[in-house]
Scaffold this active site. Sequence first.
Site, short mmCIF file in Angstrom:
data_model
loop_
_atom_site.label_atom_id
_atom_site.label_comp_id
_atom_site.label_asym_id
_atom_site.label_seq_id
_atom_site.Cartn_x
_atom_site.Cartn_y
_atom_site.Cartn_z
N HIS A 126 1.02 -1.20 -0.17
CA HIS A 126 -0.18 -0.03 -0.16
C HIS A 126 0.88 1.42 -0.03
O HIS A 126 0.14 2.42 -0.34
CB HIS A 126 -0.84 0.10 1.20
CG HIS A 126 -0.42 0.34 2.56
ND1 HIS A 126 -0.09 -0.66 3.50
CD2 HIS A 126 0.07 1.45 3.06
CE1 HIS A 126 0.38 -0.21 4.53
NE2 HIS A 126 0.54 1.06 4.32
N ASP A 163 0.25 -7.76 1.42
CA ASP A 163 0.54 -6.56 1.66
C ASP A 163 2.08 -6.05 1.64
O ASP A 163 2.78 -5.24 2.40
CB ASP A 163 -0.12 -5.80 2.80
CG ASP A 163 -0.08 -4.04 2.73
OD1 ASP A 163 0.17 -3.50 1.58
OD2 ASP A 163 -0.12 -3.47 3.85
N GLY A 238 3.49 6.96 7.62
CA GLY A 238 4.91 7.05 7.36
C GLY A 238 5.78 5.83 7.86
O GLY A 238 6.83 5.70 7.29
N ASN A 239 5.38 5.23 9.02
CA ASN A 239 6.11 4.04 9.65
C ASN A 239 5.91 2.76 8.46
O ASN A 239 6.53 1.76 8.73
CB ASN A 239 5.72 3.90 10.78
CG ASN A 239 6.64 4.61 12.03
OD1 ASN A 239 6.10 5.49 12.61
ND2 ASN A 239 7.86 4.08 11.96
N SER A 240 4.84 2.98 7.72
CA SER A 240 4.44 1.56 7.02
C SER A 240 5.58 1.22 6.27
O SER A 240 6.16 2.16 5.72
CB SER A 240 3.28 2.03 6.09
OG SER A 240 1.89 2.03 6.80
N LEU A 295 -3.39 -26.93 -0.22
CA LEU A 295 -3.93 -28.00 0.65
C LEU A 295 -5.21 -28.52 -0.07
O LEU A 295 -5.32 -29.83 -0.14
CB LEU A 295 -4.18 -27.63 1.87
CG LEU A 295 -3.00 -27.64 2.92
CD1 LEU A 295 -3.48 -27.08 4.33
CD2 LEU A 295 -2.22 -28.83 3.14
N GLY A 296 -5.93 -27.67 -0.78
CA GLY A 296 -7.17 -28.15 -1.36
C GLY A 296 -8.25 -28.39 -0.23
O GLY A 296 -9.04 -29.46 -0.54
N VAL A 297 -8.54 -27.58 0.80
CA VAL A 297 -9.09 -27.97 1.92
C VAL A 297 -10.20 -26.49 2.07
O VAL A 297 -9.42 -25.39 1.75
CB VAL A 297 -8.71 -28.22 2.93
CG1 VAL A 297 -7.92 -29.67 2.91
CG2 VAL A 297 -7.88 -27.07 3.68
#
Length: 493
Positions: A126, A163, A238-240, A295-297
Amino acid sequence: MSRAVRLAAVAVIVAFTSAAGVYFAAPDSAQSQRTDPRKALLERQVPQDREQIRLSFAPAVKKAQPAVVNIYVRQRRRVQRSPLFDDPFFRRFFGRDFGIPRRRAQRSLGSGVLVSADGLVVTNYHVIRGRDGRGTDNIDIKVSLADGREYQAEVILEDKQTDLAVLRLQNDDAEEFPHIRFADSDQLEVGDLVLAIGNPFGVGQTVTSGIVSATARTRVGITDYQFFIQTDAAINPGNSGGALVDTDGRLVGINTAIFTRSGGSQGIGFAIPSNMVRVVVESALQGGRVRRPWLGVSLQTVTSELAEGFGLPRPRGALIADIMPDSPAAEAGLEEGDVVLRIDGQQVRDAEALRYRIATKGLGETAEFEIWRNGARRTVRVDLQPPPENPPRKTTKLTGDHPFAGATVENLSPAVAQELRMRETSGVVVRETESYSPARRVGLRPGDVIVEINGARIERVRDLERAVQTRARIWRLAIQRNGEVLRTAIRWS
């Protein structure tokens, strides 16, 4: 309070502040003669062992801070000049150019972390694309290092599901960059000291400290993989994309979001664990696409009622609600009704924790599942394989005079379903809709599965392409959304 008691209290305060690296003259005149505070400040040493490092974060900061960068993003976004632009009357009255999307520059600021000597930077998706990830015509990224050097950067991997994004600095001089080492985020414990390093509000690189408040926070609603480190280290806008590091200066997470009512830090911050970050970085180095095991679950979190019904001592684990035929889970012998308690010794508290554990495993590995079946614990070994892309996705952007124009569609398969976090694995899915297009106007959304058009069953993209070639004044549609089939009729002229 007597004078003796007051002096004793002052002496204790002096002892603690001095141990932390802050020096004051003691009130006792003899002590003042023995220790010159100015000389003590000049002779202060960096802590040399684990016991000493607890008294100052400076050594950890010196290791990590050079690898934390500031990221400046300039994007050109399409914007609409008038909210009435879709109305045919106004378009006829004002001319064809009425409401045509205009472009404006938009700037954003965030942080990132250098993770290799040749200039690989990891940050939040983001930070470079915005929260919605839409409407960007072009993007210009500038990265500023802690020592003031600046470089242009290119995006080599974007992973909206986690993200995260990986950039590479354009380094014509083949310089080596300071970079940070990864820590094993699974070794973190609640109460461990951590530091958050970033560029909050654009004021410049800033370090804050705190503790780990939780190590497996799920149900936060930030990314597709809900598994975060929670910390009370001050994190602000701004820390992102910045670093969450341990007291050895190693990366334990990428700061991603805060819980706030004011817009500022309120002591609840979330970071993506370094073990997930490592997977994304390795994917960038291996071709620029994240491929995760399948996994298919279908999974369900175990509630108190379910735990009582299965005879579990407490509500924890992930219930396998459904298994696809010929999937890795089916081949390993897992069954519907099994409750997964651990994977490779790591506790699975809920369905989101299981998804995270699988996502951080490598393709081709074998994972050991500890399950609860019929009132007893069992162990099942599952070979981790990529999801099959069968049928091929055949990504197609639809054009023409019909309600689906402007929609990008694909054939559903286990691979596409995993990317979109969908249970359905067959049919035709809407990947995106173009702004201001007929598909957007009639309400189509990414993730919609097109079931039927004017009585014709839609199973493949070719069926949809054939159906939209027919001109019709009334379009009768059946769309599957969030597990429900919605039917509507659209008048078209």
